[in-house]
Each structure stands twice: as C-alpha cells, then as structure tokens.
Design a protein around this motif. Sequence first.
Motif, PDB file in Angstrom:
ATOM      1  N   SER A  16       0.832  -1.214   0.000  1.00 44.27           N
ATOM      2  CA  SER A  16       0.000   0.000   0.000  1.00 44.27           C
ATOM      3  C   SER A  16       0.855   1.247   0.000  1.00 44.27           C
ATOM      4  N   MET A  17       1.983   1.171   0.666  1.00 39.65           N
ATOM      5  CA  MET A  17       2.882   2.324   0.672  1.00 39.65           C
ATOM      6  C   MET A  17       3.446   2.573  -0.743  1.00 39.65           C
ATOM      7  N   GLU A  18       3.769   1.517  -1.426  1.00 42.38           N
ATOM      8  CA  GLU A  18       4.292   1.669  -2.791  1.00 42.38           C
ATOM      9  C   GLU A  18       3.231   2.271  -3.713  1.00 42.38           C
ATOM     10  N   ARG A  19       1.975   1.769  -3.529  1.00 44.50           N
ATOM     11  CA  ARG A  19       0.912   2.320  -4.377  1.00 44.50           C
ATOM     12  C   ARG A  19       0.692   3.789  -4.077  1.00 44.50           C
ATOM     13  N   GLY A  20       0.806   4.170  -2.797  1.00 47.31           N
ATOM     14  CA  GLY A  20       0.628   5.577  -2.437  1.00 47.31           C
ATOM     15  C   GLY A  20       1.713   6.444  -3.038  1.00 47.31           C
ATOM     16  N   LYS A  21       2.930   5.919  -2.970  1.00 47.59           N
ATOM     17  CA  LYS A  21       4.037   6.685  -3.553  1.00 47.59           C
ATOM     18  C   LYS A  21       3.860   6.839  -5.064  1.00 47.59           C
ATOM     19  N   MET A  22       3.422   5.805  -5.720  1.00 41.67           N
ATOM     20  CA  MET A  22       3.229   5.869  -7.180  1.00 41.67           C
ATOM     21  C   MET A  22       2.122   6.861  -7.537  1.00 41.67           C
ATOM     22  N   ALA A  23       1.044   6.839  -6.729  1.00 40.09           N
ATOM     23  CA  ALA A  23      -0.058   7.773  -6.996  1.00 40.09           C
ATOM     24  C   ALA A  23       0.389   9.207  -6.787  1.00 40.09           C
ATOM     25  N   GLU A  24       1.199   9.405  -5.733  1.00 42.41           N
ATOM     26  CA  GLU A  24       1.686  10.763  -5.461  1.00 42.41           C
ATOM     27  C   GLU A  24       2.605  11.241  -6.589  1.00 42.41           C
ATOM     28  N   ALA A  25       3.442  10.309  -7.079  1.00 44.90           N
ATOM     29  CA  ALA A  25       4.357  10.679  -8.178  1.00 44.90           C
ATOM     30  C   ALA A  25       3.568  11.033  -9.431  1.00 44.90           C
ATOM     31  N   GLU A  26       2.521  10.224  -9.699  1.00 43.20           N
ATOM     32  CA  GLU A  26       1.703  10.522 -10.882  1.00 43.20           C
ATOM     33  C   GLU A  26       0.980  11.846 -10.721  1.00 43.20           C
ATOM     34  N   SER A  27       0.532  12.152  -9.508  1.00 42.42           N
ATOM     35  CA  SER A  27      -0.166  13.422  -9.272  1.00 42.42           C
ATOM     36  C   SER A  27       0.766  14.601  -9.481  1.00 42.42           C
ATOM     37  N   LEU A  28       1.998  14.488  -9.002  1.00 35.08           N
ATOM     38  CA  LEU A  28       2.974  15.573  -9.196  1.00 35.08           C
ATOM     39  C   LEU A  28       3.305  15.755 -10.686  1.00 35.08           C
ATOM     40  N   GLU A  29       3.424  14.639 -11.345  1.00 39.51           N
ATOM     41  CA  GLU A  29       3.739  14.721 -12.790  1.00 39.51           C
ATOM     42  C   GLU A  29       2.588  15.366 -13.552  1.00 39.51           C
ATOM     43  N   THR A  30       1.349  14.987 -13.164  1.00 33.85           N
ATOM     44  CA  THR A  30       0.185  15.576 -13.832  1.00 33.85           C
ATOM     45  C   THR A  30       0.090  17.064 -13.544  1.00 33.85           C
ATOM     46  N   ALA A  31       0.373  17.444 -12.297  1.00 32.76           N
ATOM     47  CA  ALA A  31       0.316  18.871 -11.938  1.00 32.76           C
ATOM     48  C   ALA A  31       1.356  19.664 -12.721  1.00 32.76           C
ATOM     49  N   ALA A  32       2.550  19.078 -12.840  1.00 26.63           N
ATOM     50  CA  ALA A  32       3.602  19.774 -13.604  1.00 26.63           C
ATOM     51  C   ALA A  32       3.205  19.925 -15.078  1.00 26.63           C
ATOM     52  N   GLU A  35       0.629  22.631 -15.355  1.00 25.95           N
ATOM     53  CA  GLU A  35       1.260  23.950 -15.210  1.00 25.95           C
ATOM     54  C   GLU A  35       1.962  24.358 -16.514  1.00 25.95           C
ATOM     55  N   ARG A  36       2.613  23.382 -17.107  1.00 26.54           N
ATOM     56  CA  ARG A  36       3.287  23.677 -18.386  1.00 26.54           C
ATOM     57  C   ARG A  36       2.282  24.084 -19.453  1.00 26.54           C
ATOM     58  N   ILE A  37       1.150  23.376 -19.491  1.00 31.13           N
ATOM     59  CA  ILE A  37       0.121  23.680 -20.488  1.00 31.13           C
ATOM     60  C   ILE A  37      -0.451  25.071 -20.254  1.00 31.13           C
ATOM     61  N   HIS A  62      -8.742  15.676 -17.224  1.00 33.72           N
ATOM     62  CA  HIS A  62      -9.373  16.853 -17.812  1.00 33.72           C
ATOM     63  C   HIS A  62     -10.051  17.695 -16.746  1.00 33.72           C
ATOM     64  N   GLY A  63     -10.709  17.054 -15.803  1.00 32.16           N
ATOM     65  CA  GLY A  63     -11.408  17.790 -14.743  1.00 32.16           C
ATOM     66  C   GLY A  63     -10.448  18.579 -13.877  1.00 32.16           C
ATOM     67  N   ARG A  64      -9.356  17.954 -13.458  1.00 31.74           N
ATOM     68  CA  ARG A  64      -8.374  18.654 -12.635  1.00 31.74           C
ATOM     69  C   ARG A  64      -7.760  19.836 -13.400  1.00 31.74           C
ATOM     70  N   PHE A  65      -7.534  19.652 -14.712  1.00 36.35           N
ATOM     71  CA  PHE A  65      -6.973  20.766 -15.504  1.00 36.35           C
ATOM     72  C   PHE A  65      -7.943  21.939 -15.544  1.00 36.35           C
ATOM     73  N   MET A  66      -9.249  21.661 -15.672  1.00 37.53           N
ATOM     74  CA  MET A  66     -10.232  22.732 -15.712  1.00 37.53           C
ATOM     75  C   MET A  66     -10.279  23.465 -14.381  1.00 37.53           C
ATOM     76  N   GLU A  67     -10.098  22.735 -13.278  1.00 35.76           N
ATOM     77  CA  GLU A  67     -10.067  23.393 -11.975  1.00 35.76           C
ATOM     78  C   GLU A  67      -8.874  24.336 -11.887  1.00 35.76           C
ATOM     79  N   LYS A  68      -7.717  23.847 -12.322  1.00 32.57           N
ATOM     80  CA  LYS A  68      -6.527  24.706 -12.290  1.00 32.57           C
ATOM     81  C   LYS A  68      -6.693  25.908 -13.216  1.00 32.57           C
ATOM     82  N   LEU A  69      -7.338  25.696 -14.362  1.00 28.27           N
ATOM     83  CA  LEU A  69      -7.555  26.804 -15.304  1.00 28.27           C
ATOM     84  C   LEU A  69      -8.462  27.857 -14.688  1.00 28.27           C
TER      85      LEU A  69
END
Length: 382
Positions: A16-32, A35-37, A62-69
């Motif tokens: 579960s810890m590994e899955r959490g770390k992977m999800a967090e990494a994917e979230s950071l990558e998506t946020a970056a 931001e670039r877009i 797409h939903g998270r991007f619209m929130e950031k926009l």
Amino acid sequence: GEQSRRRGRAAGLPQSMERGKMAEAESLETAAEHERILREIESTDTACIGPTLRSVYDGEEHGRFMEKLETRIRNHDREIEKMCNFHYQGFVDSITELLKVRGEAQKLKNQVTDTNRKLQHEGKELVIAMEELKQCRLQQRNISATVDKLMLCLPVLEMYSKLRDQMKTKRHYPALKTLEHLEHTYLPQVSHYRFCKVMVDNIPKLREEIKDVSMSDLKDFLESIRKHSDKIGETAMKQAQQQRNLDNIVLQQPRIGSRRKSKKDVYTIFDTEIESTSPKSEQDSGILDVEDEEDDEEVPGAQDLVDFSPVYRCLHIYSVLGARETFENYYRKQRRKQARLVLQPPSNMHETLDGYRKYFNQIVGFFVVEDHILHTTQGLVN
C-alpha cells in the motif's frame, strides 16, 4: 490464526505504501504537465493553441486541468482589478486632459479650415496668373526655337528662290552653281525637314532641265549657223578683201605713215562670257541682226555676227555635270553632218555665178565658225 493475520497485514503494508508513492508521483507529474500547459496557453497566440488543448483532452485529468484553469483565471482577474484600482485616478485624469485637448484640437481645426479657405480664395488669382505666365514662357520658348529654325531655313529658301529666278531668266550656268551650293552647303543643315526632302528630290530634275535647255539652245545655234553660213562667209570674205586693200595701200605708200591695222580681224578671238546676254536676231538664235553695209563703211567681223554663248554655256554645263564627252560627241557629230552638207555642191550651182558665190561663202562661213570654236575652246574641235 492470529499470527497468520499479523503476517498478512505485515506483508500488505509495504504494497500500500508503494501504491501511495506511485499515486503521489503521478499526481505531481500531472500537476507539472498542467502547469506547463497553462504557461503555454498564456504565452502562445490564440491561433496556435490547438495542439496544446488537444494534449489536455487526450489525457485523463481533464477535470483537474479545468479546476486549475479556473483558479488561474481568478488569479489574473484579481491582478487586473488591483492594477485598475491602482491606475484609476491617472486614467480619469488622462481622459479629462484628452477632452480638453479635443476641444482645443477642434478650435485649431476650425482655424486651419478658415485659413485654408482664405488662402484658396486669395491664391486663386495667383494660380491663374502663374498658369498664364507658364503658358507665356512656353510660347516664348516655342517662338525662340521657331526663330532659330527659321534662321537655318531662310538661307535655304533664299537660295532656292534665287535658283528658280535664275532658271526663269535662263541663266542656267549660274543656276547650276547655285544648285551645287544649295545641295552641298545649305540642305545638309536642315535635311530633317520635309520641304528639304522635296528640294533634294527635285535637284536631279533641275539638273536634267538645265541640261535639256542648254542642249536645246545648242541645237538652235547649230541650226542657225547652218542657215546663215553663207552670210557669215560673205562677211568674212568682204573683211579679207578690205584688209588686202589696206595692205596694198600701205605697200604703195610706205613713206606716208606706219602701217595701219584693220579694226576688225577675221580671226579675232571672240571673248564671250558664259552668261553673256548678247542681242539675238528675232528669227534665228546665235546670229546678230546686221543691216547691209555700204562699200565705203567698215565691214563688221564675221564673229561679230554670231553669238557663241550657247556653245560655251552648254560646254561648261555639261563639264560641270560630268557629261563633257557626251556634249563633245554630239557637237562633233552634228558639225560633221553640216560639213558634208556644205561641201556637197547644189545641183543648180553651175547655172549662175551667184550659185558659185553662195557655195563658196557657205564653205568659208563653216570654217570661220570652226576656227573660232577651235581657238576659244579646248579640245572641242579635233
């Protein structure tokens, strides 16, 4: 059983810890990526954001991007509002100044319009005067150019008029000289004018006319001396008889005085000018009208009865035109024919003494003319 559950929980905790770390990494990558877009959308022209938006819709966030926009839009709106609040008073002052400038600009426009109207009204007469001055200067230049061209053309026209007058008065040899002068001196200066081309085209015709007229005069002369050869011979024989009588008197009276010479010699060279206008008989060209002389009066010379100017004139004209040989051949041919006619005695010559006298007078007259031509021309009589 309790131990098995503990071992199971202990084994599932790392997963579960590994899955959490992977999800967090994917979230950071998506946020970056989002931001670039967003930065790319802000910095790119609206006509070129199609590929950027496509990358958003191709993803799963797409939903998270619209929130950031939406968040980014609200931030920009707040910044714009702050900036407007900060510069609002300056904007109001600028608008007030612009309104004042607008009023002053309108006044200035009215003044400029009024000044322009007055200037147009006052300058209308000046424009008309300037246009008239322009036309006058153009006319002045045209007149000056015309005068210059006329100064070149007038000598040509004067020479051509002189040529026509000489042709009209039958002064053909001076006309030929004028024609040569006109062709080689005056016409080349104004050769581009149409009337000069007419003159140039007419020059060969004038030369032929001069040749024809001079040849016609020569034919009249030959015909005249053929008809009057007996009269010329009779005069020559009278003159010779008179000279012989004078010689006899001198021989018989040597002491009275020195030997006198006859005022007229049979073979005196007849110096006739080319353009001499000696009076001619009304009936025959070349023979002067001389009345019968009394025996005690001086007998005129045979050459005084003949005007040789047609021969000299025709000879000089043909020489200038380069046709001297043609003239000589024609003259010699005609004189040979006349010689045969003169030397052939008429059939009724033996009937009277006057027949013999006329026959010998014709022969003498023929040779008197030939002798005079021989001594006054070069190479014409061979």
